[in-house]
Design a protein around this motif. Structure first.
Motif, PDB file in Angstrom:
ATOM      1  N   GLN A 167      53.446  -5.279  91.908  1.00  0.00           N
ATOM      2  CA  GLN A 167      53.946  -3.945  92.226  1.00  0.00           C
ATOM      3  C   GLN A 167      54.986  -4.022  93.333  1.00  0.00           C
ATOM      4  OE1 GLN A 167      53.315  -1.061  90.594  1.00  0.00           O
ATOM      5  NE2 GLN A 167      54.942  -0.278  91.905  1.00  0.00           N
TER       6      GLN A 167
ATOM      7  N   ASP B 232      60.430  -5.162  81.976  1.00  0.00           N
ATOM      8  CA  ASP B 232      61.120  -5.066  83.270  1.00  0.00           C
ATOM      9  C   ASP B 232      62.431  -5.852  83.246  1.00  0.00           C
ATOM     10  OD1 ASP B 232      59.270  -3.405  84.478  1.00  0.00           O
ATOM     11  OD2 ASP B 232      58.024  -5.057  85.160  1.00  0.00           O
TER      12      ASP B 232
ATOM     13  N   ARG C 238      58.166  -5.096  91.708  1.00  0.00           N
ATOM     14  CA  ARG C 238      58.814  -4.015  90.969  1.00  0.00           C
ATOM     15  C   ARG C 238      59.456  -3.000  91.912  1.00  0.00           C
ATOM     16  NH1 ARG C 238      54.583  -5.543  87.776  1.00  0.00           N
ATOM     17  NH2 ARG C 238      53.066  -4.173  88.769  1.00  0.00           N
TER      18      ARG C 238
ATOM     19  N   THR D 148      63.690  -2.119  91.875  1.00  0.00           N
ATOM     20  CA  THR D 148      64.176  -0.754  91.691  1.00  0.00           C
ATOM     21  C   THR D 148      65.140  -0.333  92.794  1.00  0.00           C
ATOM     22  OG1 THR D 148      62.236   0.142  92.849  1.00  0.00           O
ATOM     23  CG2 THR D 148      62.112  -0.025  90.442  1.00  0.00           C
TER      24      THR D 148
ATOM     25  N   SER E 126      51.562  -2.678  83.623  1.00  0.00           N
ATOM     26  CA  SER E 126      52.281  -3.793  83.008  1.00  0.00           C
ATOM     27  C   SER E 126      51.444  -4.509  81.969  1.00  0.00           C
ATOM     28  CB  SER E 126      52.737  -4.788  84.087  1.00  0.00           C
ATOM     29  OG  SER E 126      51.619  -5.259  84.817  1.00  0.00           O
TER      30      SER E 126
END
Length: 345
Positions: A73, A144, A76, A80, A199
């Motif tokens: 996490q 992703d 990710r 972003t 995910s």
């Protein structure tokens, strides 16, 4: 005396240890996204390097699990941000080049996933392409990867497989023609899509229900929350587990729902509901997920409606969800349990 023909390990120097945590790195990336000042940019660069080195040294057979955890996490959160749009420093360019040379010299190597995770945050959006990505990028990373570099692939990647479409279709109907009584006699062309919560999906998600590590960590987090319900790190990790638990329910076949509810995974699920964590205010992302799931079960005759109910319950505080007559479509074993789900034994 050592054999000069055998490799040796030099243990004469103390290892350098630099303490860090996924929670701290996530905070750095969020702070940078909110205020990309020079100081926060410098911090974010160092945090990116820390994550890159972590993935290079992570065990190959644990990458998928790690990517579904708090460290994934954190990663990710990094990808972003617009950090990759910033010009690289000289050392970063050198690091990126070294990783690329290793990666693209042979995508069939077992460490390909490590290298991909290490190098992806250094490429601008749309500026990296892995040939035959369906084969060379792990399935748990593919979406992703595509969102960053090949967004045109996303509609196909998010299309349910034939197996999933068959599982979603109600008995007596073809998978592509589903009756929605709320719409009258008209037939829907396709099942309304459900959000992706985590995910790990499909078989990968269901495998977690038998993972002692996954269940032990979930139970430990609930215990820690009950000790200190204000700990930001615990709250963040529990949010990640809640989304993964929801995804597991969404991917559970009809005939396995009761089995899973009675299994150790179901016990951990009920422990989460009874912990009080579900009363913690939701982040914007989770509020939207709750809305999407709740909309789906306004019509409880839809396929997978029971699984969606189980997935959405941890997103509602006690007493804040009503079924408006949908109870008639729910099994007795769940109806009998609902009053006790939020009450400690």
């Amino acid at each position: 005396m050592s054999d000069p023909g055998q490799p040796t390990i030099d243990l004469s120097h103390r290892p350098r240890i630099t303490p860090w945590s996924a929670a701290r790195l996530s905070t750095i990336f969020r702070d940078y996204a909110a205020d990309p000042s020079a100081a926060r940019l410098a911090e974010a660069r160092l945090a990116r390097q820390c994550l890159s080195q972590f993935w290079l040294n992570a065990p190959i057979d644990s990458l998928e699990f790690l990517y579904a955890s708090e460290i994934g996490q954190c990663y990710r959160t990094l990808i972003t941000t617009d950090l990759s749009a910033q010009s690289l420093l000289r050392d970063e360019e050198t690091w990126k080049d070294l990783l690329c040379q290793r990666l693209f010299s042979g995508l069939e190597r077992p460490e390909t996933a490590n290298l991909l995770l290490a190098v992806m945050p250094y490429f601008r959006r749309g500026k990296m392409k892995v040939r035959h990505c369906d084969k060379n990028v792990p399935s748990w990373l593919l979406e992703d990867y595509a969102s960053l570099f090949e967004p045109e692939l996303l509609p196909r990647l998010r299309q349910p497989s034939i197996t999933v479409r068959k599982a979603l279709a109600p008995v007596g109907h073809r998978a592509e023609r589903i009756v929605d009584p709320a719409a009258g006699p008209a037939l829907e062309a396709a099942l309304p899509g459900l959000p992706r919560l985590a995910s790990h999906t499909g078989e990968q998600a269901l495998q977690l229900t038998a993972s002692e590590e996954f269940l032990t960590r979930l139970s430990g987090l609930v215990n820690l929350f009950e000790i200190d319900p204000t700990d930001a790190d615990i709250l963040q990790e529990l949010a990640s587990f809640r989304r993964q638990i929801g995804q597991i329910w969404l991917d559970t076949p009809d005939e396995q729902v009761k089995v899973l509810f009675d299994a150790p995974f179901g016990e951990a699920y009920r422990k989460l509901l009874r912990s009080g964590y579900v009363a913690v205010p939701l982040a914007d992302q989770d509020r939207q997920l709750r809305l999407d799931l709740a909309r789906y079960v306004r019509n409880m005759t839809r396929p997978k409606a029971l699984q969606v109910v189980l997935a959405v319950l941890p997103f509602f505080p006690p007493g804040k969800i009503e079924f408006a007559g949908g109870e008639q479509f729910m099994p007795q074993w769940l109806l009998g349990t609902l009053p006790t789900l939020y009450v400690k034994a």
